[in-house]
Motif scaffolding. Structure first.
Motif, PDB file in Angstrom:
ATOM      1  N   ALA A 152      49.470  37.585  38.032  1.00 41.12           N
ATOM      2  CA  ALA A 152      48.514  38.165  37.086  1.00 41.12           C
ATOM      3  C   ALA A 152      48.353  37.337  35.815  1.00 41.12           C
ATOM      4  CB  ALA A 152      48.952  39.587  36.729  1.00 41.12           C
ATOM      5  N   ASN A 153      49.397  36.614  35.400  1.00 45.31           N
ATOM      6  CA  ASN A 153      49.308  35.838  34.160  1.00 45.31           C
ATOM      7  C   ASN A 153      48.341  34.658  34.259  1.00 45.31           C
ATOM      8  OD1 ASN A 153      51.427  34.708  35.933  1.00 45.31           O
ATOM      9  ND2 ASN A 153      51.660  33.192  34.314  1.00 45.31           N
ATOM     10  N   ASN A 154      47.852  34.379  35.475  1.00 52.52           N
ATOM     11  CA  ASN A 154      46.886  33.306  35.664  1.00 52.52           C
ATOM     12  C   ASN A 154      45.443  33.765  35.480  1.00 52.52           C
ATOM     13  OD1 ASN A 154      48.585  30.904  36.621  1.00 52.52           O
ATOM     14  ND2 ASN A 154      49.268  32.501  38.015  1.00 52.52           N
ATOM     15  N   CYS A 155      45.252  35.034  35.188  1.00 52.71           N
ATOM     16  CA  CYS A 155      43.893  35.553  34.979  1.00 52.71           C
ATOM     17  C   CYS A 155      43.217  34.793  33.838  1.00 52.71           C
ATOM     18  CB  CYS A 155      43.933  37.045  34.655  1.00 52.71           C
ATOM     19  SG  CYS A 155      42.332  37.762  34.249  1.00 52.71           S
ATOM     20  N   ALA A 156      41.985  34.319  34.103  1.00 54.61           N
ATOM     21  CA  ALA A 156      41.242  33.536  33.104  1.00 54.61           C
ATOM     22  C   ALA A 156      40.306  34.405  32.273  1.00 54.61           C
ATOM     23  CB  ALA A 156      40.443  32.438  33.803  1.00 54.61           C
ATOM     24  N   GLY A 157      40.282  35.700  32.572  1.00 53.16           N
ATOM     25  CA  GLY A 157      39.427  36.599  31.795  1.00 53.16           C
ATOM     26  C   GLY A 157      37.947  36.435  32.065  1.00 53.16           C
ATOM     27  N   CYS A 158      37.581  35.970  33.252  1.00 53.91           N
ATOM     28  CA  CYS A 158      36.155  35.767  33.561  1.00 53.91           C
ATOM     29  C   CYS A 158      35.418  37.079  33.802  1.00 53.91           C
ATOM     30  CB  CYS A 158      36.014  34.863  34.777  1.00 53.91           C
ATOM     31  SG  CYS A 158      36.584  35.605  36.335  1.00 53.91           S
ATOM     32  N   ARG A 159      36.164  38.124  34.172  1.00 52.82           N
ATOM     33  CA  ARG A 159      35.635  39.476  34.389  1.00 52.82           C
ATOM     34  C   ARG A 159      34.703  39.592  35.596  1.00 52.82           C
ATOM     35  NH1 ARG A 159      34.839  42.707  28.704  1.00 52.82           N
ATOM     36  NH2 ARG A 159      36.936  42.282  27.882  1.00 52.82           N
ATOM     37  N   GLU A 160      34.744  38.639  36.490  1.00 53.66           N
ATOM     38  CA  GLU A 160      33.965  38.757  37.722  1.00 53.66           C
ATOM     39  C   GLU A 160      34.385  40.009  38.491  1.00 53.66           C
ATOM     40  OE1 GLU A 160      33.679  35.506  40.392  1.00 53.66           O
ATOM     41  OE2 GLU A 160      33.257  34.019  38.831  1.00 53.66           O
ATOM     42  N   CYS A 161      35.672  40.302  38.478  1.00 53.37           N
ATOM     43  CA  CYS A 161      36.184  41.470  39.197  1.00 53.37           C
ATOM     44  C   CYS A 161      35.625  42.763  38.612  1.00 53.37           C
ATOM     45  CB  CYS A 161      37.712  41.479  39.178  1.00 53.37           C
ATOM     46  SG  CYS A 161      38.444  41.205  37.547  1.00 53.37           S
ATOM     47  N   ASP A 162      35.502  42.830  37.285  1.00 53.48           N
ATOM     48  CA  ASP A 162      34.938  44.019  36.641  1.00 53.48           C
ATOM     49  C   ASP A 162      33.508  44.251  37.104  1.00 53.48           C
ATOM     50  OD1 ASP A 162      37.323  43.977  35.297  1.00 53.48           O
ATOM     51  OD2 ASP A 162      36.484  43.541  33.326  1.00 53.48           O
ATOM     52  N   GLU A 163      32.760  43.178  37.192  1.00 51.14           N
ATOM     53  CA  GLU A 163      31.342  43.271  37.559  1.00 51.14           C
ATOM     54  C   GLU A 163      31.161  43.652  39.029  1.00 51.14           C
ATOM     55  OE1 GLU A 163      29.779  39.475  36.584  1.00 51.14           O
ATOM     56  OE2 GLU A 163      30.137  39.685  34.419  1.00 51.14           O
ATOM     57  N   LYS A 164      32.085  43.210  39.884  1.00 50.27           N
ATOM     58  CA  LYS A 164      31.958  43.458  41.316  1.00 50.27           C
ATOM     59  C   LYS A 164      32.498  44.811  41.759  1.00 50.27           C
ATOM     60  CE  LYS A 164      32.458  38.557  42.600  1.00 50.27           C
ATOM     61  NZ  LYS A 164      33.357  37.593  43.293  1.00 50.27           N
ATOM     62  N   CYS A 165      33.391  45.406  40.982  1.00 52.49           N
ATOM     63  CA  CYS A 165      34.076  46.624  41.413  1.00 52.49           C
ATOM     64  C   CYS A 165      33.117  47.809  41.509  1.00 52.49           C
ATOM     65  CB  CYS A 165      35.216  46.969  40.451  1.00 52.49           C
ATOM     66  SG  CYS A 165      36.091  48.485  40.918  1.00 52.49           S
ATOM     67  N   PRO A 166      32.927  48.390  42.708  1.00 52.35           N
ATOM     68  CA  PRO A 166      32.029  49.540  42.854  1.00 52.35           C
ATOM     69  C   PRO A 166      32.583  50.811  42.221  1.00 52.35           C
ATOM     70  CG  PRO A 166      33.114  49.070  44.939  1.00 52.35           C
ATOM     71  CD  PRO A 166      33.468  47.945  44.001  1.00 52.35           C
ATOM     72  N   GLN A 167      33.906  50.823  41.949  1.00 55.64           N
ATOM     73  CA  GLN A 167      34.529  51.976  41.306  1.00 55.64           C
ATOM     74  C   GLN A 167      34.503  51.868  39.774  1.00 55.64           C
ATOM     75  OE1 GLN A 167      35.391  54.379  43.406  1.00 55.64           O
ATOM     76  NE2 GLN A 167      34.875  53.017  45.117  1.00 55.64           N
ATOM     77  N   LYS A 168      33.926  50.772  39.284  1.00 59.01           N
ATOM     78  CA  LYS A 168      33.833  50.529  37.839  1.00 59.01           C
ATOM     79  C   LYS A 168      35.207  50.489  37.167  1.00 59.01           C
ATOM     80  CE  LYS A 168      29.421  50.580  38.375  1.00 59.01           C
ATOM     81  NZ  LYS A 168      28.688  49.280  38.457  1.00 59.01           N
ATOM     82  N   ILE A 169      36.187  49.965  37.893  1.00 59.12           N
ATOM     83  CA  ILE A 169      37.537  49.831  37.346  1.00 59.12           C
ATOM     84  C   ILE A 169      37.577  48.615  36.418  1.00 59.12           C
ATOM     85  CG2 ILE A 169      39.968  49.381  37.918  1.00 59.12           C
ATOM     86  CD1 ILE A 169      39.392  50.696  40.650  1.00 59.12           C
ATOM     87  N   PRO A 170      38.131  48.752  35.204  1.00 57.93           N
ATOM     88  CA  PRO A 170      38.259  47.593  34.298  1.00 57.93           C
ATOM     89  C   PRO A 170      39.401  46.696  34.759  1.00 57.93           C
ATOM     90  CG  PRO A 170      39.251  49.516  33.291  1.00 57.93           C
ATOM     91  CD  PRO A 170      38.609  49.993  34.580  1.00 57.93           C
ATOM     92  N   VAL A 171      39.177  46.039  35.877  1.00 58.98           N
ATOM     93  CA  VAL A 171      40.240  45.299  36.559  1.00 58.98           C
ATOM     94  C   VAL A 171      40.900  44.266  35.664  1.00 58.98           C
ATOM     95  CG1 VAL A 171      40.801  43.821  38.518  1.00 58.98           C
ATOM     96  CG2 VAL A 171      39.098  45.637  38.776  1.00 58.98           C
ATOM     97  N   SER A 172      40.103  43.502  34.930  1.00 61.33           N
ATOM     98  CA  SER A 172      40.665  42.397  34.148  1.00 61.33           C
ATOM     99  C   SER A 172      41.664  42.887  33.106  1.00 61.33           C
ATOM    100  CB  SER A 172      39.547  41.597  33.476  1.00 61.33           C
ATOM    101  OG  SER A 172      38.763  42.419  32.636  1.00 61.33           O
TER     102      SER A 172
END
Length: 222
Positions: free
Chosen positions: A188-208
């Motif tokens: 998880a510490n390698n997350c670059a904060g791009c927030r692609e996951c937030d945009e793709k999540c159909p559950q609207k989970i703030p993944v980043s």
């Protein structure tokens, strides 16, 4: 190859697997169990204790529920009895690491428990299931729409480890799995904060933002 908690249909008379008391609707679940039995297939249960998480360090609400229902029953017996009650099941694969666990498992499996749970008993299991599910922190369905992550972070897997911390009081287990099975370059510490996951999540989970907390909970700094 089936992994922990997986369920699958087979096109032959190979054994089937389903879930445990907390996973009756996951993948094939109880419906798959009954379908396999109607087809005359042998059924083997994998992960009946969810890697031990249904038998040790349980949430206080679950312990209270079990002891109130029957002060003599252990969490292990409570979980396994749910499975042995089902006449469709031919074998339960329960991992053991000590002689005491072996003896307890033999004692539980040796008793005739098919169709012994009453309606009242089954309601207690349903209440336990609701307690577990109420403790879920992140409503991830495992759809994997968040993948592939540019940093190769296995997001759904990490969210499952994160949920296990709160659902089963399994911080130590989650930290061990994280350390052993997740490569350093994919943590998880390698997350670059791009927030692609937030945009793709159909559950609207703030993944980043949750990935950041996963690093704080499971990373080597903890």
């Amino acid at each position: 190859m089936l992994g922990p908690g997986d369920a699958a249909y087979f096109d032959s008379n190979e054994p089937h697997t389903i879930e445990n008391v907390d996973d009756t609707e996951y993948q094939a679940g109880i419906e798959g169990l009954e379908y396999a039995a109607r087809k005359g297939m042998g059924i083997i249960i994998m992960e009946p204790l969810r890697g031990g998480r249904l038998s040790r360090r349980l949430p206080e609400e679950i312990v209270d529920l079990i002891t109130t229902a029957d002060p003599t029953i252990t969490p292990t017996a409570f979980a396994l009895r749910f499975l042995f009650n089902r006449p469709e099941i031919n074998c339960v694969l329960s991992g053991m690491t000590t002689i005491e666990q072996l003896e307890e498992n033999i004692k539980i499996a040796g008793a005739d428990q098919v169709n012994t749970l009453s309606v009242k008993d089954l309601l207690i299991y349903e209440k336990a299931r609701k307690i577990y599910r109420s403790r879920i922190k992140v409503n991830c369905t495992g759809c994997e729409y968040c993948l592939p992550c540019p940093q190769k972070i296995p997001i759904p897997f990490l969210l499952e480890l994160y949920n296990n911390i709160f659902v089963y009081n399994a911080l130590d287990d989650s930290k061990w799995v994280y350390k052993v099975f997740v490569k350093r370059e994919s943590r998880a510490n390698n997350c670059a904060g791009c927030r692609e996951c937030d945009e793709k999540c159909p559950q609207k989970i703030p993944v980043s933002s949750i990935v950041g907390d996963i690093d704080r909970q499971l990373g080597e700094g903890k």
